[in-house]
Design an enzyme around this catalytic site. Structure first.
Site: not given
Length: 347
Positions: A163, A232, A327
């Site tokens: 990420r 998420s 995130e």
């Protein structure tokens, strides 16, 4: 270009929370971007480029200009061994994946139904079910805000991580992604080692993987159009082998996967086992089917979401000694912020 003043951001981010931006404009070409970012008229104004707003939370009203990336177009070339796509940054990602499957181009099917635009994919190095954006990336083109020119980075130059990418570090606030180049081997091999894909046969078709991923996501993940969310919310934490061994002794059923620098533990499992599924603060709630997702039940404020995220983070740390990292990007009044900074401001 038409500039909206005092624009309501609710339609422009998938959490669907009421916030305002001082200015908002839709950019449909590189020339539009150059006019906004490189002209003296707008130079001093804080700016934020967004695609579908699918991975962000506006923590308060934004005092600058929101630039919505709507650069469109897909170019397809092929030779004996590869399909190559040049995809404009504003193209809808789920539609791109669907188009590839329809064309018989394999490689993106594991990334089906991830909301957002193509231009956001390399920034976050999006991933799901064993595949990341970097696995199909050939290059990324971006508008350099220092020179006003379009530059190209190879996949290696993008410095992709979990990420993560160069766009979050050296090129943070210095680049706007205008296009991505994707490369797919015609000798397609399914990636079916993860989760619900494990029971697919090794001779399955591209469409089989795509359908399974779509069915799984639709079953477990709430549709942002129905219930606001940003997918998420937390990253899966990576811990050392030694820390994982200790965790396994107390929790032998822990869900985890090998990672380059240790072991990646499923954040959803940690949250679920901490008893937080369905946990709610104000209008923000941990989704009862997928603990990794925080949803807007209809009237959530940004503060509700932030307080719930902080509570989850603290409870997971108390249970397992693991600190979750969000995130989702947090956008403050003029720049990006984070949960720790927000909490310190509340103290």
């Amino acid at each position: 270009m038409q500039i909206q003043l005092g624009a309501n951001l609710k339609p422009y981010h998938t959490f669907g929370i009421e916030q305002l931006a001082a200015q908002l404009v839709v950019a449909e070409s590189i020339d539009d971007l150059k006019a906004l970012y490189c002209s003296a008229e707008w130079a001093s104004l804080p700016k934020l480029i967004i695609g579908k707003g699918s991975n962000m939370l506006f923590t308060c009203h934004y005092t600058g200009m929101i630039v919505v990336n709507r650069l469109n177009g897909i170019e397809h070339q092929q030779d004996d061994d590869y399909h190559r796509l040049h995809v404009a940054g504003g193209e809808d990602w789920p539609s791109l994946v669907s188009w590839c499957v329809e064309q018989g181009i394999g490689g993106l099917e594991n990334l089906a139904l991830i909301p957002g635009c193509a231009g956001s994919a390399p920034i976050q190095n999006i991933g799901a079910y064993g595949v990341e954006f970097k696995d199909v990336c050939d290059y990324v083109e971006y508008l350099c805000l220092e020179t006003g020119t379009v530059k190209r980075l190879t996949m290696e130059e993008c410095q992709f991580g979990y990420r993560d990418s160069i766009f979050k570090h050296q090129l943070y606030q210095k680049a706007v992604v205008t296009a991505v180049g994707l490369k797919f081997a015609k000798a397609w091999q399914p990636i079916i080692q993860y989760g619900p894909l494990k029971d697919l046969s090794s001779d399955c078709a591209i469409h089989d993987v795509y359908q399974r991923v779509c069915a799984t996501r639709m079953e477990k993940l709430p549709d942002p159009a129905v219930m606001g969310n940003a997918g998420s919310f937390f990253k899966n934490p990576v811990i050392s082998q030694q820390a994982f061994a200790r965790l396994q002794i107390e929790h032998p059923d822990v869900v985890a996967y090998p990672a380059e620098q240790g072991v990646k533990v499923a954040a959803g499992w940690l949250i679920d086992q901490a008893g937080l599924k369905g946990h709610q603060i104000g209008g923000a709630k941990v989704h009862p089917k997928q603990a990794l997702v925080i949803v807007n039940t209809g009237d959530a404020s940004a503060q509700d979401v932030l307080m719930l995220a902080a509570d989850i983070q603290q409870r997971v740390f108390n249970c397992y000694g693991i600190e979750l990292e969000h995130e989702v990007r947090f956008i403050g009044e003029s720049e990006e912020t984070n949960l720790k900074q927000w909490m310190s401001e509340q103290a």
